[in-house]
Design a protein around this motif. Sequence first.
Motif, short mmCIF file in Angstrom:
data_model
loop_
_atom_site.label_atom_id
_atom_site.label_comp_id
_atom_site.label_asym_id
_atom_site.label_seq_id
_atom_site.Cartn_x
_atom_site.Cartn_y
_atom_site.Cartn_z
N ARG A 21 -11.43 12.50 6.16
CA ARG A 21 -10.51 11.39 5.91
C ARG A 21 -9.06 11.87 5.93
O ARG A 21 -8.18 11.15 6.36
CB ARG A 21 -10.81 10.71 4.57
CG ARG A 21 -12.08 9.91 4.57
CD ARG A 21 -12.05 8.80 5.65
NE ARG A 21 -13.40 8.43 6.01
CZ ARG A 21 -14.08 8.94 7.04
NH1 ARG A 21 -13.54 9.84 7.83
NH2 ARG A 21 -15.30 8.55 7.30
N ARG A 25 -6.55 10.02 8.44
CA ARG A 25 -5.41 9.30 7.87
C ARG A 25 -4.08 10.01 8.15
O ARG A 25 -3.03 9.56 7.72
CB ARG A 25 -5.56 9.13 6.36
CG ARG A 25 -6.87 8.53 5.88
CD ARG A 25 -7.07 7.09 6.30
NE ARG A 25 -8.15 6.45 5.55
CZ ARG A 25 -9.32 6.12 6.08
NH1 ARG A 25 -9.61 6.37 7.32
NH2 ARG A 25 -10.23 5.51 5.34
N ASN A 26 -4.14 11.16 8.84
CA ASN A 26 -2.94 11.94 9.17
C ASN A 26 -2.10 12.23 7.93
O ASN A 26 -0.88 12.04 7.93
CB ASN A 26 -2.10 11.23 10.23
CG ASN A 26 -2.80 11.19 11.56
OD1 ASN A 26 -3.41 12.16 11.98
ND2 ASN A 26 -2.72 10.05 12.22
N ILE A 27 -2.74 12.69 6.89
CA ILE A 27 -2.03 13.01 5.65
C ILE A 27 -1.28 14.32 5.86
O ILE A 27 -1.85 15.32 6.30
CB ILE A 27 -3.02 13.10 4.47
CG1 ILE A 27 -3.67 11.72 4.28
CG2 ILE A 27 -2.31 13.56 3.21
CD1 ILE A 27 -4.76 11.70 3.25
N SER A 56 2.22 7.45 0.31
CA SER A 56 1.81 7.50 1.72
C SER A 56 0.29 7.46 1.89
O SER A 56 -0.20 7.34 3.00
CB SER A 56 2.38 8.75 2.39
OG SER A 56 1.87 9.91 1.76
N PHE A 57 -0.44 7.57 0.79
CA PHE A 57 -1.90 7.45 0.79
C PHE A 57 -2.37 7.20 -0.63
O PHE A 57 -1.61 7.38 -1.58
CB PHE A 57 -2.57 8.71 1.36
CG PHE A 57 -2.47 9.92 0.47
CD1 PHE A 57 -3.49 10.23 -0.41
CD2 PHE A 57 -1.36 10.75 0.52
CE1 PHE A 57 -3.41 11.35 -1.23
CE2 PHE A 57 -1.26 11.86 -0.30
CZ PHE A 57 -2.28 12.16 -1.17
N LEU A 71 -5.09 4.36 3.37
CA LEU A 71 -3.72 4.25 3.85
C LEU A 71 -2.94 3.36 2.90
O LEU A 71 -3.53 2.58 2.14
CB LEU A 71 -3.71 3.69 5.26
CG LEU A 71 -4.37 4.58 6.32
CD1 LEU A 71 -4.51 3.83 7.63
CD2 LEU A 71 -3.59 5.87 6.50
N PRO A 72 -1.60 3.39 2.94
CA PRO A 72 -0.80 2.60 2.00
C PRO A 72 -1.14 1.11 1.96
O PRO A 72 -1.16 0.51 0.89
CB PRO A 72 0.64 2.80 2.48
CG PRO A 72 0.61 4.09 3.21
CD PRO A 72 -0.76 4.19 3.82
N GLN A 74 -3.99 -0.35 2.55
CA GLN A 74 -5.37 -0.64 2.16
C GLN A 74 -5.46 -0.84 0.64
O GLN A 74 -4.78 -0.17 -0.12
CB GLN A 74 -6.30 0.49 2.60
CG GLN A 74 -6.42 0.60 4.11
CD GLN A 74 -7.34 1.74 4.51
OE1 GLN A 74 -7.07 2.89 4.21
NE2 GLN A 74 -8.43 1.39 5.20
#
Length: 81
Positions: A21, A25-27, A56-57, A71-72, A74
């Motif tokens: 994840r 989610r490109n964290i 940001s998450f 994600l923000p 959601q």
Amino acid sequence: MLRLETWSHIPDAIRNHLIERMRDRNISLSDLNQLRIWMESSPNVPDGPGYKDFGSFKLCGKGRYPKTFLLPGQIASGERL
């Protein structure tokens, strides 16, 4: 209240899911550093569902185990930490 489990004590299946994840989610590395610092503080978590909003998450979990990242935009359920 329970304490959030440390990364090394999270079961392999959950840890692998979280890693997937993180990638999906490109964290960013700086976001992960915020997460690391928070996790190392052994924060209290509810017995049931809960989440921590990092901006940001969101990290969502149940009891002492984190379960996934959102994600923000959601919507998370449970107690906000």
